[in-house]
Motif scaffolding. Structure first.
Motif, PDB file in Angstrom:
ATOM      1  N   GLN A 259       0.814  -1.381   0.060  1.00 31.22           N
ATOM      2  CA  GLN A 259       0.130  -0.098   0.028  1.00 31.22           C
ATOM      3  C   GLN A 259       0.975   1.040   0.058  1.00 31.22           C
ATOM      4  O   GLN A 259       0.271   2.226  -0.655  1.00 31.22           O
ATOM      5  N   ALA A 260       2.105   1.034   0.695  1.00 29.50           N
ATOM      6  CA  ALA A 260       2.904   2.288   0.632  1.00 29.50           C
ATOM      7  C   ALA A 260       3.716   2.305  -0.686  1.00 29.50           C
ATOM      8  O   ALA A 260       4.461   3.482  -0.700  1.00 29.50           O
ATOM      9  N   GLY A 261       3.619   1.605  -1.562  1.00 28.60           N
ATOM     10  CA  GLY A 261       4.327   1.695  -2.695  1.00 28.60           C
ATOM     11  C   GLY A 261       5.927   1.264  -2.654  1.00 28.60           C
ATOM     12  O   GLY A 261       6.740   1.880  -3.482  1.00 28.60           O
ATOM     13  N   ILE A 262       5.954   0.722  -1.601  1.00 23.60           N
ATOM     14  CA  ILE A 262       7.550   0.268  -1.316  1.00 23.60           C
ATOM     15  C   ILE A 262       7.654  -1.112  -2.093  1.00 23.60           C
ATOM     16  O   ILE A 262       7.208  -1.943  -1.923  1.00 23.60           O
ATOM     17  N   THR A 263       8.897  -0.950  -3.079  1.00 23.76           N
ATOM     18  CA  THR A 263       9.039  -2.102  -3.994  1.00 23.76           C
ATOM     19  C   THR A 263      10.027  -3.396  -3.040  1.00 23.76           C
ATOM     20  O   THR A 263      10.775  -2.986  -2.290  1.00 23.76           O
ATOM     21  N   ALA A 264       9.454  -4.661  -3.489  1.00 26.17           N
ATOM     22  CA  ALA A 264      10.400  -5.657  -2.847  1.00 26.17           C
ATOM     23  C   ALA A 264      10.795  -6.457  -3.974  1.00 26.17           C
ATOM     24  O   ALA A 264      10.108  -6.910  -4.945  1.00 26.17           O
ATOM     25  N   THR A 265      12.146  -6.872  -3.928  1.00 25.16           N
ATOM     26  CA  THR A 265      12.634  -7.884  -5.114  1.00 25.16           C
ATOM     27  C   THR A 265      12.851  -9.139  -4.390  1.00 25.16           C
ATOM     28  O   THR A 265      13.393  -9.197  -3.339  1.00 25.16           O
ATOM     29  N   THR A 266      12.219 -10.519  -4.896  1.00 28.28           N
ATOM     30  CA  THR A 266      12.229 -11.332  -4.253  1.00 28.28           C
ATOM     31  C   THR A 266      12.996 -12.374  -5.143  1.00 28.28           C
ATOM     32  O   THR A 266      12.617 -12.628  -6.368  1.00 28.28           O
ATOM     33  N   THR A 267      14.061 -13.286  -4.706  1.00 31.57           N
ATOM     34  CA  THR A 267      14.819 -14.180  -5.117  1.00 31.57           C
ATOM     35  C   THR A 267      14.467 -15.680  -4.454  1.00 31.57           C
ATOM     36  O   THR A 267      14.954 -16.015  -3.522  1.00 31.57           O
ATOM     37  N   PRO A 268      13.610 -16.476  -5.170  1.00 37.04           N
ATOM     38  CA  PRO A 268      13.269 -17.831  -4.659  1.00 37.04           C
ATOM     39  C   PRO A 268      14.588 -18.618  -4.886  1.00 37.04           C
ATOM     40  O   PRO A 268      15.392 -18.411  -5.512  1.00 37.04           O
ATOM     41  N   TYR A 269      14.570 -19.537  -3.633  1.00 37.74           N
ATOM     42  CA  TYR A 269      15.912 -20.348  -3.754  1.00 37.74           C
ATOM     43  C   TYR A 269      15.577 -21.716  -4.280  1.00 37.74           C
ATOM     44  O   TYR A 269      16.441 -22.754  -4.485  1.00 37.74           O
ATOM     45  N   GLY A 270      14.351 -21.992  -4.517  1.00 36.73           N
ATOM     46  CA  GLY A 270      14.048 -23.368  -5.104  1.00 36.73           C
ATOM     47  C   GLY A 270      14.012 -24.322  -4.024  1.00 36.73           C
ATOM     48  O   GLY A 270      14.425 -25.454  -4.454  1.00 36.73           O
ATOM     49  N   GLU A 271      14.130 -23.741  -2.801  1.00 36.30           N
ATOM     50  CA  GLU A 271      14.285 -24.860  -1.617  1.00 36.30           C
ATOM     51  C   GLU A 271      13.129 -24.506  -0.520  1.00 36.30           C
ATOM     52  O   GLU A 271      12.475 -23.524  -0.599  1.00 36.30           O
ATOM     53  N   ARG A 272      12.927 -25.610   0.234  1.00 36.78           N
ATOM     54  CA  ARG A 272      12.013 -25.446   1.456  1.00 36.78           C
ATOM     55  C   ARG A 272      12.809 -25.697   2.642  1.00 36.78           C
ATOM     56  O   ARG A 272      13.709 -26.641   2.618  1.00 36.78           O
ATOM     57  N   GLY A 273      12.546 -25.133   3.745  1.00 37.28           N
ATOM     58  CA  GLY A 273      12.753 -25.314   5.176  1.00 37.28           C
ATOM     59  C   GLY A 273      12.134 -26.472   5.647  1.00 37.28           C
ATOM     60  O   GLY A 273      10.913 -26.347   6.147  1.00 37.28           O
ATOM     61  N   VAL A 274      12.716 -27.650   5.636  1.00 34.26           N
ATOM     62  CA  VAL A 274      11.657 -28.676   6.569  1.00 34.26           C
ATOM     63  C   VAL A 274      12.082 -28.774   7.937  1.00 34.26           C
ATOM     64  O   VAL A 274      13.213 -28.987   8.155  1.00 34.26           O
ATOM     65  N   VAL A 275      11.236 -28.607   8.729  1.00 36.34           N
ATOM     66  CA  VAL A 275      11.398 -28.473  10.106  1.00 36.34           C
ATOM     67  C   VAL A 275      10.695 -29.569  11.048  1.00 36.34           C
ATOM     68  O   VAL A 275       9.534 -30.159  10.543  1.00 36.34           O
ATOM     69  N   ALA A 276      11.389 -30.263  12.176  1.00 40.62           N
ATOM     70  CA  ALA A 276      10.747 -31.135  12.851  1.00 40.62           C
ATOM     71  C   ALA A 276      11.721 -31.513  14.291  1.00 40.62           C
ATOM     72  O   ALA A 276      12.809 -30.785  14.364  1.00 40.62           O
TER      73      ALA A 276
END
Length: 387
Positions: free
Chosen positions: A168-185
């Motif tokens: 809403q504030a018009g602040i841009t965000a650049t996202t770089t996916p890693y092609g990974e997931r964090g599996v937690v247990a």
């Protein structure tokens, strides 16, 4: 309704901002869809809280009220490369009581909210959700989905990686996916961990074991998507054997405690953390790879820095003025930048399957481990946010 600050998002960072302003005369509105609840059994969301974060929570009056039987101090950390590299950090050798505290997200989240409920200058809009934001020259106006209108000098976006406030504030965000997931247990271990955290840079991702009380440990496996699917599909016994083997069986046989979960990993950089009438904190301001374990600590330091700037203002100064908010931005310019780029570089460095590069990066780990001044400087920076 008129306030001085509106905080959108009551997660750890947003709640910490409000509690850090408990002694101020500021009128605060906090908007959140649902309050936190204690996890049944052990929470799958386990964080490594730095000593700096523990001190901040102590200043807020939160740390002393926690159930310390559910917190585990880290005495040592052993990091293993993928080609013989090894790096060991010791709290004792670095002159620290502990390297970090391992604990559940819900443990601290619930206690922060207990403080909020008792706080005279906070009004909770829970359940509540924002619908429209207008940023004016004199104030910001926020309309909730139920039609209520809130006005304030400053809106704090603490609403996570997919921040509504940021958009809403018009602040841009650049996202770089890693092609990974964090599996937690979480697991119960056959052998004692003695307060040691382990990390392995493997061909199939970064594996971390964090010590928990009662002979347990929490795992975060930053795994490629295909491997993450495979791990989540395994039967519990096979899953435990796979995790134990990936960690060289250093803690013996493992027994799964509770459920497994996974979340996508991505690097997120924002163009600015402030605009006139808006400041971002926590995951709304930055997202990093979990291999450093510093995500939540960045959020707490954001909260501390913003509260310090706002509390220091004389009554006549406008908290939402861009010149004021840039003081907060300058305070938080260095640490997130360094950690984002360092963790991204490490992830990419160990993700490349090149024998020569593998030899160099593992030699670098071994060299760092044999230079006490450098090794201890890294520990102190991780613990305190400075060298």
């Amino acid at each position: 309704m008129k306030f001085d600050l509106i905080i959108v998002g009551g997660g750890l960072a947003g709640a910490a901002v409000a509690v850090a302003l408990r002694r101020s005369a500021l009128r605060i509105a906090l908007i959140e869809q649902a309050p936190p609840r204690r996890a049944r059994g052990w929470d799958t969301r386990i964080y490594a809280y730095s000593p700096a974060s523990a001190r901040f929570l102590e200043e807020l009056g939160v740390w002393r009220h926690l159930d310390h039987g559910r917190l585990m101090p880290v005495a040592e950390m052993c990091i293993h490369g993928d080609a013989g590299g090894e790096l060991r950090f010791s709290a004792y050798e670095s002159g620290l009581p502990e390297l970090a505290w391992i604990g559940e997200s819900s443990l601290i989240h619930v206690e922060l909210w207990e403080s909020l409920k008792r706080q005279h200058n906070v009004q909770l809009f829970c359940p509540g959700a924002p619908a429209e934001l207008e940023l004016g020259a004199e104030e910001a106006t926020l309309r909730l989905t139920d039609g209520r209108m809130l006005r304030a000098a400053l809106v704090v976006g603490a609403d996570g990686r997919d921040s509504w406030v940021r958009t809403q504030a018009g602040i841009t965000a650049t996202t770089t996916p890693y092609g990974e997931r964090g599996v937690v247990a979480n697991f119960r271990c056959e052998r004692p961990h003695r307060g040691t955290a382990f990390q392995w840079f493997r061909d199939d991702g970064v594996l971390a074991w964090l010590p928990l009380p009662e002979g347990m440990m929490s795992m975060v496996w930053s795994a490629p998507d295909a491997l993450a699917d495979e791990l989540l599909a395994l039967e519990p016994e096979a899953f435990c054997a796979r995790v134990a083997g990936a960690g060289c069986n250093v803690l013996g046989r493992l027994e799964l405690i509770g459920d497994r979960a996974a979340f996508p990993l991505r690097l997120m950089r924002v163009g600015d953390v402030v605009r006139a009438r808006v400041a971002l904190v926590g995951d709304a301001a930055h997202a990093i790879h979990p291999l450093s374990g510093h995500g939540i600590n960045l959020g707490f330091q954001d909260a501390k820095a913003l509260a310090e700037v706002v509390c220091a203002l004389p009554a006549w100064e406008d908290a939402g003025d861009l010149r004021v908010l840039r003081r907060y931005a300058r305070k938080r310019a260095e640490e997130p930048f360094l950690l984002q780029y360092a963790t991204h570089a490490l992830s990419r460095l160990f993700g490349r399957r090149d024998p020569l590069l593998a030899a160099l990066r593992n030699a670098g780990m071994n060299l760092t481990g044999h230079v006490p001044v450098l090794r201890n400087a890294l520990v102190r920076y991780a613990a305190n946010g400075r060298s």
